[in-house]
Enzyme design. Structure first.
Site, PDB file in Angstrom:
ATOM      1  N   CYS A 113      44.241  39.042  42.114  1.00 44.29           N
ATOM      2  CA  CYS A 113      44.752  40.433  42.293  1.00 44.29           C
ATOM      3  C   CYS A 113      43.306  41.289  42.300  1.00 44.29           C
ATOM      4  O   CYS A 113      43.276  42.262  42.971  1.00 44.29           O
ATOM      5  CB  CYS A 113      45.549  40.621  40.812  1.00 44.29           C
ATOM      6  N   ASP A 114      42.317  40.888  41.688  1.00 44.35           N
ATOM      7  CA  ASP A 114      41.192  41.809  41.215  1.00 44.35           C
ATOM      8  C   ASP A 114      39.840  41.578  42.085  1.00 44.35           C
ATOM      9  O   ASP A 114      38.893  42.119  41.980  1.00 44.35           O
ATOM     10  CB  ASP A 114      41.110  42.197  39.969  1.00 44.35           C
ATOM     11  N   CYS A 127      43.213  37.729  36.719  1.00 46.28           N
ATOM     12  CA  CYS A 127      43.707  37.397  37.903  1.00 46.28           C
ATOM     13  C   CYS A 127      42.682  37.519  38.959  1.00 46.28           C
ATOM     14  O   CYS A 127      42.699  38.638  39.308  1.00 46.28           O
ATOM     15  CB  CYS A 127      44.992  38.268  38.013  1.00 46.28           C
TER      16      CYS A 127
END
Ligand code: NDP
Length: 312
Positions: free
Chosen positions: A138-139, A135
């Site tokens: 997200c990261d 992701c």
């Protein structure tokens, strides 16, 4: 005595919430269990540009919050719970959630979605969250001025690669063939991005270095020559597709060989009367938020008509 619901909806992506909106408006008093990732896959995506009604685009998490609010507005009872056991042999059906609560229901709408696939490399899981991710949204933030690799050649891979160029100094796109599967517009964006370099005919075959507790490099293998090389890397992002979240229904509902629930053509009805499947758990072809929402609507209408037919 446990109340018997008209319909229980499992999953909180566009399919589940749309089913809830329609079922609630049909006075079926639906209950929805969100599952482990409330809001589903769109909560780990960035901007959604292709959902009609949002000409400027909308952030995935914000859109899913609106879906939830709309479902609740018409009386859907939403629980942040995950169904962990299910009995479809007896009617009413029984679903037990991880907190131990038991739900009895006349009909079930399965909208459990799909999850990101991993390559299955021995070191991949060990380094998850330590440089390995599925992701970018997200990261990506953790890879400022770093060198990252994205695996895959579809829309997700191109989107993630583009997104990562906001942070990373260099993004390599590792493609196992000589062509991208992504749509033309997504391909163009990736190929024109000066920070992205495509590595054609390559597979990632190892992630280094577990002994250092983080990603420091990768082993790449040429798919035609078999030549291997090690390259330094700070991050590895997988964007190689998804698998349906249907483990709970294995042996209970008909599925294809990849685990997608099979439905009656043009409908959401499964092989078991009273059980309906909507969204990515039954769709390996379109897999779009808007098609998932559409099938959620279909499921709720089919539930309503099936319940009516039982009283006829
Ligand atoms: P896809 O199934 O479309 O693509 C998966 C990619 O990963 C393919 O290029 C495939 O290669 C590659 N791949 C699969 N397994 C491996 C492996 N073991 N090693 C290396 N490469 C591998 O999945 P996506 O998640 O990209 O897209 C799913 C759906 O969602 C699509 O319908 C897509 O259009 C849609 N989508 C739309 C977006 C948008 O419009 N903004 C954004 C993201 C997704 P190969 O081509 O060789 O099979």
């Amino acid at each position: 005595m446990t109340e018997i619901l008209n319909t229980l909806i499992l999953g909180s992506g566009p399919a589940g919430y749309t089913a809830a909106i329609y079922a609630a408006r049909a006075n079926l008093a639906p209950v929805l269990l969100t599952g482990r990732q409330p809001g589903g896959q769109l909560t780990i995506t960035s901007e959604v540009e292709n959902y009609p009604g949002f000409p400027e685009g909308v952030m995935g998490p914000e859109m899913m919050e609106k879906f939830r609010e709309q479902a609740a507005r018409f009386g859907t009872v939403v629980h942040d719970e995950t169904g962990t056991a299910i009995d479809l042999k007896q009617r009413p059906f029984t679903v037990t959630s991880e907190s131990g609560k038991v739900w009895k229901t006349r009909t079930l709408i399965v909208s459990t979605g799909a999850s990101a696939l991993y390559l299955g490399l021995p070191n991949e899981k060990a380094l998850q969250g330590r440089g390995v991710s599925a992701c970018a949204t997200c990261d990506g933030f953790f890879f400022k001025n770093k060198v990252v690799y994205v695996v895959g050649g579809g829309d997700s891979a191109c989107e993630e690669a583009n997104f990562l160029t906001k942070y990373a100094s260099k993004v390599y796109l590792v493609v196992r063939r000589e062509a991208l599967r992504a749509s033309k517009i997504m391909q163009d964006r990736a190929l024109k991005n000066p920070k992205i370099e495509v590595l054609w005919n390559q597979n990632v075959t190892d992630v280094l270095d577990v002994s250092k507790g983080k990603v420091t490099g990768l082993e790449l293998t040429h798919t035609k020559t078999g030549a291997k090389k090690q390259v330094p890397a700070d991050g590895l992002f997988l964007a190689i597709g998804h698998q349906p979240n249907t483990e709970l229904f294995r042996g209970l509902l008909n599925m294809d060989d990849k685990g997608y629930i099979q439905t009656v053509p043009g409908k959401t009805a499964t092989n078991l009367e009273g059980v309906f499947a909507a969204g990515d758990c039954q769709d390996s072809y379109y897999r779009q938020a808007v098609t998932a929402a559409g099938s959620g609507c279909m499921a709720a209408i089919e539930v309503e008509r099936w319940l009516e037919s039982q009283h006829a």
